[in-house]
Design a protein around this motif. Structure first.
Motif, PDB file in Angstrom:
ATOM      1  N   SER A   1       0.836  -1.201   0.000  1.00 48.83           N
ATOM      2  CA  SER A   1       0.000   0.000   0.000  1.00 48.83           C
ATOM      3  C   SER A   1       0.866   1.244   0.000  1.00 48.83           C
ATOM      4  O   SER A   1       1.979   1.256   0.533  1.00 48.83           O
ATOM      5  CB  SER A   1      -0.931   0.021   1.217  1.00 48.83           C
ATOM      6  N   ALA A   2       0.324   2.285  -0.599  1.00 50.83           N
ATOM      7  CA  ALA A   2       0.917   3.610  -0.493  1.00 50.83           C
ATOM      8  C   ALA A   2       0.318   4.297   0.732  1.00 50.83           C
ATOM      9  O   ALA A   2      -0.853   4.089   1.059  1.00 50.83           O
ATOM     10  CB  ALA A   2       0.639   4.425  -1.747  1.00 50.83           C
ATOM     11  N   GLU A   3       1.123   5.105   1.418  1.00 56.49           N
ATOM     12  CA  GLU A   3       0.645   5.824   2.589  1.00 56.49           C
ATOM     13  C   GLU A   3       0.233   7.240   2.183  1.00 56.49           C
ATOM     14  O   GLU A   3       1.073   8.080   1.861  1.00 56.49           O
ATOM     15  CB  GLU A   3       1.725   5.861   3.674  1.00 56.49           C
ATOM     16  N   TRP A   4      -1.074   7.462   2.215  1.00 59.74           N
ATOM     17  CA  TRP A   4      -1.620   8.777   1.898  1.00 59.74           C
ATOM     18  C   TRP A   4      -0.939   9.850   2.761  1.00 59.74           C
ATOM     19  O   TRP A   4      -0.637  10.946   2.290  1.00 59.74           O
ATOM     20  CB  TRP A   4      -3.125   8.739   2.135  1.00 59.74           C
ATOM     21  N   ALA A   5      -0.681   9.538   4.039  1.00 63.06           N
ATOM     22  CA  ALA A   5      -0.096  10.519   4.952  1.00 63.06           C
ATOM     23  C   ALA A   5       1.290  10.959   4.509  1.00 63.06           C
ATOM     24  O   ALA A   5       1.693  12.106   4.738  1.00 63.06           O
ATOM     25  CB  ALA A   5      -0.022   9.935   6.361  1.00 63.06           C
ATOM     26  N   ARG A   6       2.046  10.074   3.879  1.00 65.50           N
ATOM     27  CA  ARG A   6       3.378  10.445   3.394  1.00 65.50           C
ATOM     28  C   ARG A   6       3.280  11.267   2.114  1.00 65.50           C
ATOM     29  O   ARG A   6       4.137  12.116   1.838  1.00 65.50           O
ATOM     30  CB  ARG A   6       4.206   9.185   3.136  1.00 65.50           C
TER      31      ARG A   6
END
Length: 426
Positions: free
Chosen positions: A91-96
């Protein structure tokens, strides 16, 4: 191999698979999965990072450096390839990526782009999850998916990420288990959990300087489900706009709800927990099934686990056959291709993980033999990792991780799954 696989997955509608018994369809995905917050480490801009640290908290321990996969992703991807699997789900981290509302980090986007490239370099199909529970802290402080503009915000993020990596993806998942709040709400102990979570959220709101702090894991689903469904639809459209041409869908947490007796609540429970999201999958390209166990459902609801049943570290029944029932159910309701996007068992005894894999794959085989369009099996998880409120105690990984040195050691179960994948036979 990667180019052929990507091409095969780009075809919109395929006829039902007709294979000799034992052989699986060409292009069948064999993989292992991780989630950003659970393995990357130091995801300091996320809602979960804050919730782990406020007082009081329902998290047993903080995630900290997790498995340090943000820095060690090349090693992790290489392990997947060396095992003989042909895809990696991460998954990609939206927060980053969106560090503040409307402010995107090119360095984070470049990081996930490098992950995709590393998958392709090792002959792995990249399977990307856009949201795996955690969200940006600023988003949670605005009200998260309780906020009426949340769908628009999620779609903006999905568009930006797709424009960076979409030309190289094999498969995309909008939301991981967006129905999990419904499942938690159905638990007998949910009242106490909600009370404790409410105190945690109040502390997080004060820390974030907000009147309200919301996380999709523990919130009342009646306040978030309609917005999350809208976010899935908007995100789906943003992702399908490209670049790239690949299948997009949600992955759902589905237990095998087995009715007991002539009169039982199994079907009513299925409609409540899964109905809205299975309908959303009908408007998508596929449905992801994430199954770990069964529930026995009587006339008044769930029945106790059988007294002599083996239990996992999650205190659920060891029941690998459950995935057969959920594949059949999801396929029948949606009419869409099915990917098993998560399946596994929490145990310290790796021989039981081997047995679980064997039992689950026999059910996958039976579903395919019966003409169900099953296109992949992705095991949870590649690594022993941070399991949310339970911390590091449950062991789901095919690969152990030393918490001090981060040394990765494949378990016998990893090699066992790899043998299935290399032969593409069950």
């Amino acid at each position: 191999m990667a180019a052929t696989m990507l091409g095969a997955l780009s075809v919109g509608a395929r006829k039902a698979f007709a294979q000799k018994r034992g052989n699986l369809p060409k292009g069948f995905l064999w993989g292992a999965a991780t989630a950003g917050h659970q393995v990357e480490g130091n995801n300091t801009g996320s809602d979960i990072w804050l919730l782990e640290r406020v007082k009081p908290t329902i998290f047993s321990e903080p995630s900290g450096s997790a498995a340090d996969s943000y820095n060690r992703y090349v090693e992790d991807i290489n392990i997947v390839a060396e095992l003989g699997l042909n895809c990696y789900r991460f998954s990609a981290e939206w927060a980053r990526i969106e560090t503040e509302k409307g402010q995107f980090s090119q360095s984070a986007l470049d990081h996930y782009s490098r992950m995709v490239d590393q998958c392709l370099a090792k002959g792995l199909a990249p399977v990307l999850t856009y949201s795996h529970f955690s969200t940006p802290r600023w988003f949670a402080a605005l009200g998260g998916f309780e906020e009426k503009d949340s769908a628009e915000m999620f779609a903006r993020y999905a568009d930006r990420l797709t424009r960076t990596v979409g030309d190289r993806l094999a498969l995309a998942i909008t939301f991981n288990e967006p129905n999990i709040a419904r499942q938690l709400a159905a638990m007998p102990a949910f009242g106490e959990l909600r009370k404790a979570a409410g105190q945690m959220f109040a502390s997080a709101a004060r820390e974030a300087g907000s009147n309200h702090f919301s996380s999709s894991l523990f919130v009342d689903p009646d306040r978030t489900e309609s917005n999350m469904l809208a976010a899935h639809r908007a995100g789906y459209q943003a992702i399908k706009a490209g670049p790239g041409s690949f299948l997009v869908g949600p992955s759902l947490a589905i237990a095998d709800e087995q009715g007991v007796g002539d009169v039982n609540q199994a079907e009513e429970k299925r409609r409540t927990l899964y109905g809205a999201w299975l309908e959303a999958a009908r408007g998508s390209d596929f449905v992801g099934v994430q199954t770990y166990t069964r529930n026995l459902v009587g006339p008044d609801g769930d029945l106790p686990i059988p007294e002599n049943a083996e239990r996992t570290q999650m205190e659920s029944e060891f029941y690998p056959s459950a995935v057969g029932g959920t594949i059949r159910y999801a396929a029948a309701i949606t009419g869409k291709p099915v990917y098993v996007t998560e399946n596994g068992v929490a145990t310290e005894d790796d021989t039981r993980r081997v047995a679980y894999i064997d039992g689950a794959l026999r059910e996958v085989r039976r579903c395919i033999d019966d003409g169900i369009d099953v296109r992949g099996y992705i095991h949870w998880s590649l690594l022993d990792n941070f399991e949310w409120v339970l911390g590091y105690r449950p062991k789901f990984g095919l690969v152990s991780v030393d918490r001090g040195t981060f040394r990765r050691t494949p378990k016998p179960s990893a090699l066992h799954l790899g043998r299935y994948a290399r032969s593409n036979r069950i």
